[in-house]
Design an enzyme around this catalytic site. Structure first.
Site, PDB file in Angstrom:
ATOM      1  N   ARG A 127       0.862  -1.192   0.000  1.00  0.00           N
ATOM      2  CA  ARG A 127       0.000   0.000   0.000  1.00  0.00           C
ATOM      3  C   ARG A 127       0.892   1.233   0.000  1.00  0.00           C
ATOM      4  NH1 ARG A 127      -2.600   0.396   5.128  1.00  0.00           N
ATOM      5  NH2 ARG A 127      -1.175   2.114   5.542  1.00  0.00           N
ATOM      6  N   GLU A 146       4.946   7.097   2.329  1.00  0.00           N
ATOM      7  CA  GLU A 146       5.712   5.854   2.453  1.00  0.00           C
ATOM      8  C   GLU A 146       5.049   4.793   1.591  1.00  0.00           C
ATOM      9  OE1 GLU A 146       5.566   4.233   6.406  1.00  0.00           O
ATOM     10  OE2 GLU A 146       3.407   4.505   6.585  1.00  0.00           O
ATOM     11  N   ASN A 148       4.152   0.766   2.090  1.00  0.00           N
ATOM     12  CA  ASN A 148       4.100  -0.310   3.077  1.00  0.00           C
ATOM     13  C   ASN A 148       4.125  -1.653   2.364  1.00  0.00           C
ATOM     14  OD1 ASN A 148       3.365   1.209   5.750  1.00  0.00           O
ATOM     15  ND2 ASN A 148       1.987   2.039   4.208  1.00  0.00           N
ATOM     16  N   SER A 153      -2.491  -2.740   5.646  1.00  0.00           N
ATOM     17  CA  SER A 153      -3.724  -3.253   6.247  1.00  0.00           C
ATOM     18  C   SER A 153      -4.965  -2.492   5.795  1.00  0.00           C
ATOM     19  CB  SER A 153      -3.599  -3.185   7.771  1.00  0.00           C
ATOM     20  OG  SER A 153      -3.303  -1.859   8.166  1.00  0.00           O
ATOM     21  N   LYS A 271      12.534   3.019   4.941  1.00  0.00           N
ATOM     22  CA  LYS A 271      12.585   4.455   4.658  1.00  0.00           C
ATOM     23  C   LYS A 271      13.908   4.850   3.995  1.00  0.00           C
ATOM     24  CE  LYS A 271       8.568   4.897   6.451  1.00  0.00           C
ATOM     25  NZ  LYS A 271       8.348   3.450   6.649  1.00  0.00           N
ATOM     26  N   LYS A 330      12.281  10.121  10.183  1.00  0.00           N
ATOM     27  CA  LYS A 330      11.596   8.837  10.011  1.00  0.00           C
ATOM     28  C   LYS A 330      12.555   7.662  10.206  1.00  0.00           C
ATOM     29  CE  LYS A 330       8.242   8.967   6.943  1.00  0.00           C
ATOM     30  NZ  LYS A 330       7.479   9.035   5.674  1.00  0.00           N
ATOM     31  N   GLU A 334       7.362   0.565   9.527  1.00  0.00           N
ATOM     32  CA  GLU A 334       6.058   0.800   8.927  1.00  0.00           C
ATOM     33  C   GLU A 334       5.009   0.800  10.037  1.00  0.00           C
ATOM     34  OE1 GLU A 334       5.047  -1.949   5.858  1.00  0.00           O
ATOM     35  OE2 GLU A 334       7.017  -1.931   4.940  1.00  0.00           O
ATOM     36  N   GLY A 335       3.809   1.299   9.694  1.00  0.00           N
ATOM     37  CA  GLY A 335       2.677   1.094  10.579  1.00  0.00           C
ATOM     38  C   GLY A 335       2.197   2.293  11.366  1.00  0.00           C
ATOM     39  N   ARG A 413      -7.701   7.455   5.271  1.00  0.00           N
ATOM     40  CA  ARG A 413      -7.700   7.553   6.738  1.00  0.00           C
ATOM     41  C   ARG A 413      -7.614   9.020   7.124  1.00  0.00           C
ATOM     42  NH1 ARG A 413      -2.522   4.373   7.761  1.00  0.00           N
ATOM     43  NH2 ARG A 413      -2.147   5.310   5.720  1.00  0.00           N
TER      44      ARG A 413
END
Length: 437
Positions: A127, A146, A148, A153, A271, A330, A334-335, A413
């Site tokens: 993603r 970024e 992922n 998810s 990253k 950074k 991830e996440g 989101r």
């Protein structure tokens, strides 16, 4: 000026908002937008609705289409990087000296690279996340935050939210607005890729086994064959593995199982790789004689700067210390919830030897919107919000042949503007839908 998808008279009508909030919660439950509660996290008897926005959020149609159209190029890029051991070794030379998590991943990658490849099928479900950067002329551009390759998810839940927002808009007396909420089914796109990888594996029996890393650690040692559990095996990772499971991860990489992602693909999502790709001439390494592809990918890059030891890294540090509010620091994760902002950047950069574990990125200036964020146990109030657009990709390679390369859907989101960082899983952002304008 904040933007919104509904008229002011709807947004500020308190009686209507109270009614719509109750309708929204019931509609979410009816459509299976569920999660366990904080009070009973291990019980399937008590559930609530997943956090989400009351209304969809405006997204410029041209930028949304740009994100969709570049996704297959990012799929190809990640796959090419995953197989380029020289590039990964050079790119990650700094971080693996100080970041033990990345170092252990790279150690496994190096080990399996030196051995005969056990499985020629490579499956990647990723993603790519973006924000819309508002320039001084008030025009927005698409900037990648970024990509992922493991924490990709919410494909399932994102497939169910469009109908919820459509119904809310109809109840609010805005049926024409409801038509601008797009169909979206990343669950089908991602599942189709999983099914295709299983088909390529060549098994006639569809057996499924769900095991945690701890389960694998307890049941199978490194001498066991993971594929002996089932005639067909796909290993899909969920989040970062615990440190005591490195031997299990090595066993999986050595096995005949189709990994999602394999170790090289996970490293491609770091990253540091993102930052190195932004350097002049690097994309051309992976897309030789394809200037249009290079230009389309590069157009999404924000400013990315090395933290390596040396003159260039020193210039980056000086730039960050002079104006920390303009940047994001950074780490190789991830996440969500990992980034560093503002004066905290100055504190972290005091440790010179540790700085190579990070990259520096220009802070994106997104267009705010106004919305109501619905979260179990939290008061409902009108908030100024910021949004992040994710595009799902699915890619399968068998040997040197690409057999599947698709954009699999999208995810929006949204969070309150008071929070600098954090996703849905950490309790900051909520699920949303784009309202194309």
């Amino acid at each position: 000026m904040a933007a919104e998808a509904v008229p002011e008279e709807v947004l500020l009508n308190n009686d209507l908002i109270k009614e719509l909030v109750e309708v929204a919660k019931d509609t979410a439950l009816l459509h299976g937008l569920l999660l366990r509660t904080k009070e009973s996290p291990y019980s399937s008897e008590v559930v609530s609705y997943i956090p989400f926005t009351l209304f969809p959020t405006p997204v410029p149609r041209d930028l949304f289409q740009q994100a969709l159209q570049v996704q297959t190029l990012f799929n190809q890029l990640v796959d090419k990087i995953s197989r380029d051991s020289c590039f990964l070794e050079e790119a990650l030379a700094g971080p693996i000296k100080v970041d033990m998590f990345t170092a252990r991943l790279f150690q496994i990658y190096r080990t399996v690279q030196q051995e005969a490849c056990a499985q020629s099928i490579a499956l990647c479900l990723n993603r790519s996340d973006y924000m819309l950067d508002l320039r001084p002329d008030r025009n927005a551009t698409l900037k990648q935050i970024e990509i992922n390759t493991i924490a990709a998810s919410f494909g399932g839940l994102a497939s169910r939210t469009p109908d919820v927002h459509r119904h809310i808009l109809k109840v609010a007396g805005l049926p024409e607005h409801s038509k601008r909420v797009l169909d979206n089914n990343p669950a089908a796109g991602l599942a189709s890729a999983l099914a295709k990888a299983w088909e390529l594996y060549g098994s006639v029996n569809c057996n499924s086994l769900i095991l945690s890393f701890c389960d694998c650690n307890a049941k199978y040692d490194t001498e066991d064959k993971l594929e002996s559990v089932s005639p067909s095996v796909e290993v899909c990772f969920c989040g970062s593995l615990c440190m005591q499971s490195w031997e299990v991860r090595l066993m999986m990489e050595r096995s005949q199982a189709v990994k999602c992602p394999d170790i090289g693909t996970q490293l491609a999502g770091t990253k540091k790789v993102q930052q190195v790709l932004a350097q002049p001439g690097v994309l051309e390494r992976f897309f030789p004689n394809e200037p249009e592809a290079v230009a389309r990918i590069r157009a999404t890059f924000a400013g990315l700067y090395t933290m390596d030891i040396g003159e260039e890294g020193d210039r980056t540090v000086a730039m960050a210390l002079a104006n920390p509010e303009k940047f994001v620091l950074k780490p190789q994760r991830e996440g969500g919830g990992n980034n560093i902002y503002g004066e905290e950047i100055c504190r972290v950069l005091q440790e010179k030897s540790e700085r190579v574990a990070y990259i520096l990125m220009d802070k994106v200036n997104p267009q705010p919107s106004r919305n109501y964020l619905l979260r179990h146990g939290s008061p409902v109030k009108l908030a100024t919000c910021l949004s992040e657009l994710g595009i799902f990709g699915a890619h399968i390679r068998q040997g040197t042949d690409v057999v599947w390369n698709q954009c699999a859907g999208h995810l929006l989101r949204t969070k309150s503007a008071e929070y600098a960082d954090g996703g849905v899983a950490v309790g900051v952002a909520v699920l949303d839908n784009p309202f194309l304008v």
